[in-house]
Design a protein around this motif. Structure first.
Motif, mmCIF file in Angstrom:
data_model
loop_
_atom_site.group_PDB
_atom_site.id
_atom_site.type_symbol
_atom_site.label_atom_id
_atom_site.label_comp_id
_atom_site.label_asym_id
_atom_site.label_seq_id
_atom_site.Cartn_x
_atom_site.Cartn_y
_atom_site.Cartn_z
ATOM 1 N N PRO A 228 0.816 -11.246 12.317
ATOM 2 C CA PRO A 228 0.866 -10.657 11.284
ATOM 3 C C PRO A 228 2.062 -9.598 12.285
ATOM 4 O O PRO A 228 2.306 -9.632 13.443
ATOM 5 C CB PRO A 228 -0.296 -9.668 11.914
ATOM 6 N N SER A 229 3.127 -8.863 11.333
ATOM 7 C CA SER A 229 4.008 -7.962 11.511
ATOM 8 C C SER A 229 2.794 -6.367 12.583
ATOM 9 O O SER A 229 2.136 -5.815 12.773
ATOM 10 C CB SER A 229 4.680 -7.405 10.714
ATOM 11 N N PRO A 230 3.933 -5.171 13.413
ATOM 12 C CA PRO A 230 3.606 -4.745 14.019
ATOM 13 C C PRO A 230 3.500 -3.630 13.915
ATOM 14 O O PRO A 230 3.856 -3.610 11.338
ATOM 15 C CB PRO A 230 4.434 -4.238 15.043
ATOM 16 N N LEU A 231 2.076 -3.034 13.558
ATOM 17 C CA LEU A 231 1.849 -2.018 12.284
ATOM 18 C C LEU A 231 2.414 -0.575 12.416
ATOM 19 O O LEU A 231 2.903 -0.545 13.614
ATOM 20 C CB LEU A 231 0.518 -1.462 13.041
ATOM 21 N N SER B 49 3.905 -5.106 34.419
ATOM 22 C CA SER B 49 2.967 -6.386 33.679
ATOM 23 C C SER B 49 3.023 -6.143 32.070
ATOM 24 O O SER B 49 2.774 -5.345 31.360
ATOM 25 C CB SER B 49 1.498 -6.377 33.809
ATOM 26 N N VAL B 50 3.168 -7.234 31.662
ATOM 27 C CA VAL B 50 3.058 -7.777 29.941
ATOM 28 C C VAL B 50 2.630 -8.380 29.394
ATOM 29 O O VAL B 50 3.167 -9.583 30.232
ATOM 30 C CB VAL B 50 4.762 -7.723 29.374
ATOM 31 N N ARG B 51 1.902 -8.751 28.425
ATOM 32 C CA ARG B 51 1.773 -9.284 27.312
ATOM 33 C C ARG B 51 2.127 -9.306 26.256
ATOM 34 O O ARG B 51 1.706 -8.182 25.679
ATOM 35 C CB ARG B 51 0.410 -9.597 27.524
ATOM 36 N N ALA B 52 2.805 -10.062 25.452
ATOM 37 C CA ALA B 52 2.803 -10.413 24.299
ATOM 38 C C ALA B 52 2.076 -11.575 23.399
ATOM 39 O O ALA B 52 2.504 -12.850 23.648
ATOM 40 C CB ALA B 52 4.792 -10.242 24.024
ATOM 41 N N GLY B 53 2.150 -11.033 21.829
ATOM 42 C CA GLY B 53 1.771 -12.479 21.309
ATOM 43 C C GLY B 53 2.473 -13.601 20.208
ATOM 44 O O GLY B 53 1.938 -12.959 19.612
ATOM 45 N N GLY B 54 3.207 -13.742 21.433
ATOM 46 C CA GLY B 54 4.111 -14.915 20.250
ATOM 47 C C GLY B 54 5.026 -14.801 20.126
ATOM 48 O O GLY B 54 5.331 -13.241 19.888
ATOM 49 N N SER B 55 5.499 -15.548 18.679
ATOM 50 C CA SER B 55 7.174 -14.816 17.781
ATOM 51 C C SER B 55 6.726 -13.905 17.161
ATOM 52 O O SER B 55 5.640 -14.075 16.260
ATOM 53 C CB SER B 55 7.693 -16.422 17.904
ATOM 54 N N PRO B 56 7.216 -13.082 16.743
ATOM 55 C CA PRO B 56 7.205 -12.027 15.516
ATOM 56 C C PRO B 56 7.050 -12.986 14.202
ATOM 57 O O PRO B 56 6.339 -12.640 13.591
ATOM 58 C CB PRO B 56 7.954 -11.369 15.612
ATOM 59 N N ASP B 57 7.766 -14.302 14.764
ATOM 60 C CA ASP B 57 7.392 -14.885 13.138
ATOM 61 C C ASP B 57 6.426 -16.004 12.881
ATOM 62 O O ASP B 57 6.019 -16.743 11.921
ATOM 63 C CB ASP B 57 8.801 -16.134 12.839
ATOM 64 N N LEU C 40 0.593 -2.939 21.279
ATOM 65 C CA LEU C 40 1.519 -2.661 20.167
ATOM 66 C C LEU C 40 0.492 -3.063 19.097
ATOM 67 O O LEU C 40 0.184 -3.685 19.640
ATOM 68 C CB LEU C 40 2.432 -3.171 20.349
ATOM 69 N N LEU C 41 -0.297 -2.497 18.130
ATOM 70 C CA LEU C 41 -0.650 -2.538 17.485
ATOM 71 C C LEU C 41 -0.485 -4.044 16.325
ATOM 72 O O LEU C 41 0.637 -3.428 16.028
ATOM 73 C CB LEU C 41 -1.699 -1.332 16.871
ATOM 74 N N ARG C 42 -0.951 -4.370 16.020
ATOM 75 C CA ARG C 42 -0.958 -5.299 14.804
ATOM 76 C C ARG C 42 -1.045 -5.081 13.251
ATOM 77 O O ARG C 42 -1.793 -4.073 13.315
ATOM 78 C CB ARG C 42 -1.180 -6.571 14.560
ATOM 79 N N SER C 43 -0.486 -5.203 12.395
ATOM 80 C CA SER C 43 -1.115 -5.077 10.425
ATOM 81 C C SER C 43 -2.385 -5.443 11.068
ATOM 82 O O SER C 43 -2.912 -6.642 11.742
ATOM 83 C CB SER C 43 0.371 -5.847 9.629
ATOM 84 N N GLY C 44 -2.919 -4.221 10.005
ATOM 85 C CA GLY C 44 -4.977 -4.835 9.671
ATOM 86 C C GLY C 44 -5.941 -3.706 10.949
ATOM 87 O O GLY C 44 -7.146 -4.470 11.145
ATOM 88 N N GLY D 5 0.931 -7.218 21.144
ATOM 89 C CA GLY D 5 1.286 -6.967 22.825
ATOM 90 C C GLY D 5 0.837 -5.890 23.270
ATOM 91 O O GLY D 5 0.755 -4.956 22.822
ATOM 92 N N ARG D 6 0.601 -6.051 25.044
ATOM 93 C CA ARG D 6 0.717 -4.235 26.078
ATOM 94 C C ARG D 6 1.696 -4.417 26.941
ATOM 95 O O ARG D 6 2.380 -5.870 28.149
ATOM 96 C CB ARG D 6 -0.498 -4.666 26.444
ATOM 97 N N ALA D 7 2.200 -3.768 27.597
ATOM 98 C CA ALA D 7 2.816 -3.166 28.969
ATOM 99 C C ALA D 7 1.616 -2.471 29.767
ATOM 100 O O ALA D 7 1.682 -1.534 29.468
ATOM 101 C CB ALA D 7 3.917 -2.932 28.384
ATOM 102 N N VAL D 8 1.792 -2.849 30.719
ATOM 103 C CA VAL D 8 1.105 -2.185 31.976
ATOM 104 C C VAL D 8 2.248 -1.083 32.584
ATOM 105 O O VAL D 8 3.427 -1.837 33.003
ATOM 106 C CB VAL D 8 0.114 -2.434 33.275
#
Length: 181
Positions: free
Chosen positions: A158-161, A147-155, A83-87, A123-126
């Motif tokens: 950056p938001s998702p692109l 397998s999953v990795r999420a980069g912290g809380s959405p708050d 999942l890409l982030r804004s920017g 974030g990413r999921a395999v």
């Protein structure tokens, strides 16, 4: 507003009219990666990705039928969804074009469970491939998240692109507004 009707048993709606509707559907910008037959990393940008189930955890992605990444995914049966982030528009553009494994020469990545994983995404999921169905010019692939990795809380950052109306967008939040369910 133009109305296009498809008559049962005759013609379909004008494809351009369908595109005009589809481009208004906002979707998350993701990069789907896998490993090719010679061990080379492959990937593509996809905006038709969504959750299927929490128990068991599953994701769905729609991939172009002629994609080398899809062909490799069928063989490898393991893939990652980032999942890409804004920017991260440049990253999305890199994986949207042709280039095979050459796309990875311009990005930082590692390996997880035999597939390439991109650094710095939201974030990413395999996933392991559960099912593939062909619909028109695309395949719908369903993967079980292993397998999953999420980069912290959405708050927290950056938001998702997003991809809507044929361009990249970011969520515009309103301070203090929260949905309750």
């Amino acid at each position: 507003m133009k109305l296009t009707l498809a008559r049962t048993g005759t013609a379909e709606p004008d494809p351009q009219d369908c595109l005009d509707l589809y481009r208004r559907l906002a979707g998350p910008v993701t990069v789907v990666t896998t490993c090719g037959p010679d061990g080379e990393p492959l990937g593509l940008t996809a905006s038709a990705v969504t959750t299927v189930s929490l128990r068991p955890p599953m994701l769905l992605a729609c991939l172009s039928g002629g994609s080398g990444t899809l062909a490799a995914l069928r063989t490898r049966r393991t893939f990652a969804v980032h999942l890409l982030r804004s920017g991260q528009e440049a990253l999305a553009t890199t994986f949207a074009g042709p280039g095979g494994s050459g796309k990875f020469a311009r990005v930082v990545f590692g390996w997880e469970l035999g597939v390439p994983v991109l650094d710095g995404t939201l974030g990413r999921a395999v996933c392991t491939l559960v099912e593939e169905r062909v619909y028109g010019d695309h395949s719908v692939v369903v993967g079980r998240v292993v397998s999953v990795r999420a980069g912290g809380s959405p708050d927290d950052g950056p938001s998702p692109l997003l991809w809507v109306d044929r361009r990249f967008r970011a969520l515009a939040g309103v301070e203090g507004e929260r949905g309750e369910s």
